[in-house]
Enzyme design. Structure first.
Site, PDB file in Angstrom:
ATOM      1  N   LYS A  19      -0.556 -11.511  -2.751  1.00  0.00           N
ATOM      2  CA  LYS A  19       0.569 -11.066  -3.529  1.00  0.00           C
ATOM      3  C   LYS A  19       1.819 -11.634  -3.227  1.00  0.00           C
ATOM      4  O   LYS A  19       3.022 -11.425  -3.306  1.00  0.00           O
ATOM      5  CB  LYS A  19       0.900  -9.439  -3.541  1.00  0.00           C
ATOM      6  N   THR A  55      -2.234   1.914  12.409  1.00  0.00           N
ATOM      7  CA  THR A  55      -3.520   1.999  11.856  1.00  0.00           C
ATOM      8  C   THR A  55      -4.339   2.871  12.837  1.00  0.00           C
ATOM      9  O   THR A  55      -4.691   2.425  13.797  1.00  0.00           O
ATOM     10  CB  THR A  55      -4.349   0.803  11.228  1.00  0.00           C
ATOM     11  N   GLU A  56      -4.876   3.892  12.166  1.00  0.00           N
ATOM     12  CA  GLU A  56      -6.005   4.716  12.967  1.00  0.00           C
ATOM     13  C   GLU A  56      -7.377   4.504  12.245  1.00  0.00           C
ATOM     14  O   GLU A  56      -7.556   4.248  11.300  1.00  0.00           O
ATOM     15  CB  GLU A  56      -5.587   6.429  12.861  1.00  0.00           C
ATOM     16  N   TYR A 111       7.682  13.140  18.892  1.00  0.00           N
ATOM     17  CA  TYR A 111       8.853  13.782  18.129  1.00  0.00           C
ATOM     18  C   TYR A 111       9.438  15.061  18.495  1.00  0.00           C
ATOM     19  O   TYR A 111      10.448  15.331  18.477  1.00  0.00           O
ATOM     20  CB  TYR A 111       8.130  14.001  16.531  1.00  0.00           C
ATOM     21  N   GLY A 157       1.073  -1.159   0.108  1.00  0.00           N
ATOM     22  CA  GLY A 157      -0.012   0.137  -0.252  1.00  0.00           C
ATOM     23  C   GLY A 157       0.849   1.296   0.027  1.00  0.00           C
ATOM     24  O   GLY A 157       2.056   1.095   0.275  1.00  0.00           O
ATOM     25  N   HIS A 215      -7.189  12.464  19.582  1.00  0.00           N
ATOM     26  CA  HIS A 215      -7.359  11.270  19.745  1.00  0.00           C
ATOM     27  C   HIS A 215      -8.573  10.625  20.500  1.00  0.00           C
ATOM     28  O   HIS A 215      -9.709  11.339  20.944  1.00  0.00           O
ATOM     29  CB  HIS A 215      -6.238  10.622  20.600  1.00  0.00           C
ATOM     30  N   GLU A 228      -2.068  12.615  28.261  1.00  0.00           N
ATOM     31  CA  GLU A 228      -3.132  13.570  27.704  1.00  0.00           C
ATOM     32  C   GLU A 228      -4.416  13.036  28.489  1.00  0.00           C
ATOM     33  O   GLU A 228      -4.584  12.351  29.214  1.00  0.00           O
ATOM     34  CB  GLU A 228      -3.255  13.312  26.027  1.00  0.00           C
TER      35      GLU A 228
END
Length: 301
Positions: A43, A101-102, A170, A18, A258, A220
């Site tokens: 594949k 994945t989100e 980051y 992908g 989120h 958070e």
């Protein structure tokens, strides 16, 4: 030593053909990661090629692991199929599945988490940036980059980073590197309400890791994971910790970024989390810009 992954870790990528998976597979190869297999149903037998690297593609995780010795998977599979992709890793008895994945349905993750109880495979994520154990920069001592983190900001060292937020991971890493402090391992655990590895799990690993000398923990609003981690650290952690909690100005009942970042029923507020961290003797930065400086001050103090 680092935690969870090392430059010797043998990685496979689910969804390697992908757009998103192939892009980050290439970046991981360039970083020095031992990417040994790709998995895309239908594949199998094809080859993923980049800059002289030739990575065989398989139809299933089980086939890929058996043929190549891969023990970790990075999952770049669309949300409707991601839960099954995680379960494939569990059935193949991989050591670690890192779900980038989100948007995986919460109901799917509840079933996944129940299925994984007592099984060998550990899950990082979903909806996470992944994990990086930096190398020296020498091709013979490359790092291990699994996921979507920008590899160039990392520097090998002794500060462990664990975070619910990719972007703030980051930021913390770049602040550390800019001040000459390298990282042992950086773990993005993701911001979904139902995930695999949590803050406390990672703190325990950092506490036991002789290479990790200090820790930055980023949380958070939403849930109680940070309070639980603070309670554990207060009793058990032998290493200095600096923390930051995002979402101090978020209104109750509104999801912020989120899926798990929401204050509901009066629980999960930034204030409660900060209070728990401070009670545990953890230095809390008031802004994201001060995360590294807060840790450095603690190390000097």
């Amino acid at each position: 030593m680092a935690i969870l992954v090392t430059p010797q870790t043998r990685l496979l990528v689910q969804g390697i053909t992908g757009d998103f998976g192939s892009r980050h597979a290439k970046l991981s190869l360039e970083y020095g990661t031992q990417l040994v297999a790709g998995v895309t149903p239908g594949k199998g037998g094809q080859t993923f090629e980049h800059n002289g690297f030739k990575v065989p593609i398989f139809d299933t995780v089980g086939e890929a692991a058996q043929a190549t010795g891969a023990t970790v998977s990075a999952i770049f599979v669309p949300p409707p199929f991601a839960a099954d992709a995680i379960l494939e890793c569990v059935d193949a008895e991989l050591d670690l599945a890192v779900a980038i994945t989100e948007g995986i349905p919460v109901a799917d993750m509840v079933k996944v988490k129940a299925f994984m109880q007592g099984r060998k495979t550990r899950l990082i994520g979903p909806n996470c940036p992944g994990i990086v154990t930096p190398g020296t920069g020498d091709k013979s001592h490359g790092g291990c980059r699994i996921g979507i983190a920008p590899g160039y900001i990392h520097k090998k060292g002794n500060v462990g980073v664990v975070s619910r937020s990719g972007t703030l991971t980051y930021e913390a890493v770049w602040q550390l590197t800019s001040r000459g402090f390298g990282q042992s391992t950086c773990v993005g655990i993701g911001g979904d309400p139902v995930n695999g590895t949590n803050h406390t799990d990672v703190l325990k690993m950092f506490n036991d890791d002789p290479e990790t000398e200090a820790i930055i923990m980023i949380g958070e609003i939403g849930g109680t994971a940070e309070e639980e981690a603070a309670a554990w650290a207060k009793e058990h952690c032998r290493k200095p910790i600096a923390a930051f909690i995002a979402g101090a100005t978020a209104p109750p009942g509104r999801r912020m970024g989120h899926a798990g970042a929401i204050v509901s029923g009066g629980k999960g507020t930034a204030a409660a989390k900060i209070a728990a961290l401070e009670d545990a003797g953890i230095a809390v930065s008031p802004t994201p810009a001060g995360m590294a400086d807060t840790l450095i001050a603690r190390l000097k103090g």
